[in-house]
Design a protein around this motif. Structure first.
Motif, PDB file in Angstrom:
ATOM      1  N   GLN A 235       0.005  38.431  -8.719  1.00  0.00           N
ATOM      2  CA  GLN A 235      -0.760  37.309  -9.276  1.00  0.00           C
ATOM      3  C   GLN A 235      -1.710  37.799 -10.365  1.00  0.00           C
ATOM      4  O   GLN A 235      -1.898  37.135 -11.393  1.00  0.00           O
TER       5      GLN A 235
ATOM      6  N   THR B 220       0.269  38.212 -13.552  1.00  0.00           N
ATOM      7  CA  THR B 220       0.545  36.920 -14.213  1.00  0.00           C
ATOM      8  C   THR B 220      -0.742  36.345 -14.814  1.00  0.00           C
ATOM      9  O   THR B 220      -0.712  35.741 -15.891  1.00  0.00           O
ATOM     10  N   GLY B 221      -1.861  36.552 -14.128  1.00  0.00           N
ATOM     11  CA  GLY B 221      -3.135  36.061 -14.662  1.00  0.00           C
ATOM     12  C   GLY B 221      -3.504  36.747 -15.968  1.00  0.00           C
ATOM     13  O   GLY B 221      -3.990  36.123 -16.914  1.00  0.00           O
TER      14      GLY B 221
ATOM     15  N   ILE C   8      -1.385  35.208 -18.651  1.00  0.00           N
ATOM     16  CA  ILE C   8      -1.833  33.857 -19.003  1.00  0.00           C
ATOM     17  C   ILE C   8      -3.037  33.933 -19.956  1.00  0.00           C
ATOM     18  O   ILE C   8      -3.166  33.143 -20.887  1.00  0.00           O
ATOM     19  N   ARG C   9      -3.906  34.930 -19.712  1.00  0.00           N
ATOM     20  CA  ARG C   9      -5.083  35.088 -20.571  1.00  0.00           C
ATOM     21  C   ARG C   9      -4.812  36.001 -21.763  1.00  0.00           C
ATOM     22  O   ARG C   9      -5.751  36.447 -22.430  1.00  0.00           O
TER      23      ARG C   9
ATOM     24  N   PRO D 127       1.822  29.621 -15.167  1.00  0.00           N
ATOM     25  CA  PRO D 127       0.629  29.214 -14.401  1.00  0.00           C
ATOM     26  C   PRO D 127       0.971  28.719 -12.989  1.00  0.00           C
ATOM     27  O   PRO D 127       0.240  29.008 -12.033  1.00  0.00           O
ATOM     28  N   ASP D 128       2.083  27.997 -12.861  1.00  0.00           N
ATOM     29  CA  ASP D 128       2.499  27.542 -11.527  1.00  0.00           C
ATOM     30  C   ASP D 128       2.864  28.726 -10.642  1.00  0.00           C
ATOM     31  O   ASP D 128       2.511  28.766  -9.462  1.00  0.00           O
TER      32      ASP D 128
ATOM     33  N   HIS E 120       1.680  31.670 -10.930  1.00  0.00           N
ATOM     34  CA  HIS E 120       0.389  32.322 -10.642  1.00  0.00           C
ATOM     35  C   HIS E 120      -0.269  31.672  -9.411  1.00  0.00           C
ATOM     36  O   HIS E 120      -0.713  32.369  -8.502  1.00  0.00           O
ATOM     37  N   HIS E 121      -0.283  30.336  -9.400  1.00  0.00           N
ATOM     38  CA  HIS E 121      -0.882  29.626  -8.249  1.00  0.00           C
ATOM     39  C   HIS E 121      -0.078  29.873  -6.973  1.00  0.00           C
ATOM     40  O   HIS E 121      -0.639  30.069  -5.893  1.00  0.00           O
TER      41      HIS E 121
ATOM     42  N   ASP F 163     -13.613  28.905 -16.799  1.00  0.00           N
ATOM     43  CA  ASP F 163     -13.052  29.931 -17.673  1.00  0.00           C
ATOM     44  C   ASP F 163     -13.693  31.293 -17.490  1.00  0.00           C
ATOM     45  O   ASP F 163     -13.039  32.329 -17.624  1.00  0.00           O
TER      46      ASP F 163
ATOM     47  N   ARG G  61       6.191  23.419  -9.739  1.00  0.00           N
ATOM     48  CA  ARG G  61       4.886  22.796  -9.451  1.00  0.00           C
ATOM     49  C   ARG G  61       4.920  22.084  -8.105  1.00  0.00           C
ATOM     50  O   ARG G  61       3.962  22.152  -7.331  1.00  0.00           O
TER      51      ARG G  61
END
Lengths: 189, 124
Positions: A72, A75-76, A79-80, A94-95, A97-98, A158, B3
């Motif tokens: 995770q 992936t984070g 994303i950043r 992002p999905d 990642h969650h 953020d 999702r």
């Protein structure tokens, strides 16, 4: 005629951040208090699925949680835009990642349940490993709750979420390093 | 699609967490087995009485025969007797705990502690 001046955005963010951290601290304290007050069911396993022992079950599930959490983190970072690969950020990242974070917590739940119910929380300075493990375990869930709350609060999202995510992962590493790592290395078990 | 999976897994995690919290609050550890009562004029077999107590309270850490599930917590009768010539000193460790070992004060009666110590002192 007097007007009540709206609070500056940064001040509201500070109050929200403080509330989020307080909620996380309360969660960690509640877990520790439960562990300290609940009479430990020493000798009672909860469930160990197909593993040969409770320790093996807990060690491998904690390791799974750590692998998911580290993935995770990667992936984070993408994303950043802190790592360059893959060159284009997929829409589903992002999905994913969650999902990875949720699965990491899910994998940790049966481990935490056995720790709290069967072993309890001991603030014993005579055994630093157990002390670090117990404190980090409770703080992990507190940090996780704070992170989940921060995701939903504008003004802190953020800046604070990456920090809380890093703290949560660091605590999980501490939990793993003070238990599963030693088991897998043959130092306990 | 992903999702939807995330939402489902999050809902599942929330439900498992809630169920876990309820179980933590509701599930009580089983009580230790009762001590056998002595008939007038007979002697309670402490070692026999200590065996089921050991099995329910001690075995998960110390192993079935004292071999130790956690490496440092092996039990050896000779070593125990050398370290604690007086069984009451060993009973104090059971009652008060030491190091990783939790205190059993309030969970075991003094008679049960006496019995489990008697049993432990037969392990080798």
């Amino acid at each position: 005629m007097a007007f009540a001046m709206p609070k500056p955005r940064s001040e509201r963010g500070g109050v929200r951040l403080a509330l989020i951290l307080v909620v996380g601290a309360v969660v960690a304290l509640l877990l520790g208090t439960y562990g300290a007050l609940h009479p430990p069911a020493v000798g009672q396993s909860t469930f160990k699925m197909f593993f040969e022992s409770m320790l093996a079950f807990k060690s491998w599930f904690t390791t799974l949680a750590l692998v998911l959490a580290v993935t995770q983190l990667v992936t984070g970072l993408r994303i950043r835009d802190l790592v360059p690969w893959p060159s284009q950020i997929p829409l589903w990242l992002p999905d994913l990642h969650h999902l990875l974070g949720t699965l990491a917590v899910l994998a940790s739940l049966p481990v935490a349940y056995h720790c709290l119910w069967s072993l309890g929380f001991t603030l014993s300075l005579s055994n630093p490993r157990v002390l670090v493990h117990a404190v980090a375990g409770c703080a992990f869930y507190g940090a996780f709750v704070s992170k989940v709350l921060a995701i939903r609060v504008e003004g802190v999202r953020d800046t604070v979420v990456p920090v809380l995510g890093g703290v949560t992962l660091a605590l999980l590493v501490a939990v793993w390093g003070s238990s599963a790592l030693l088991f897998l290395a043959g130092r306990i078990g | 699609m992903l999702r939807r999976t995330v939402v489902l897994v999050q809902a599942l995690t929330a439900m498992i967490t809630a169920a876990g919290v309820v179980m933590l609050l509701v599930a009580q550890p089983p009580p230790p087995p009762p001590m056998p009562t002595s008939a007038p004029g007979s002697t309670i077999d402490l070692v026999a009485a200590g065996r089921p107590i050991y099995a329910s309270q001690c075995e998960s850490c110390h192993g079935t025969w004292g071999e130790g599930v956690y490496a440092p917590v092996t039990i050896d009768a000779a070593a125990s007797k050398a370290k604690f010539p007086d069984p009451t000193a060993e009973a104090a460790v059971v009652l008060d705990g030491r190091g990783q070992m939790p205190s059993f004060r309030g969970r075991l009666t003094p008679e049960q502690v006496e019995a489990v110590v008697a049993y432990v002192r037969t392990l080798s």
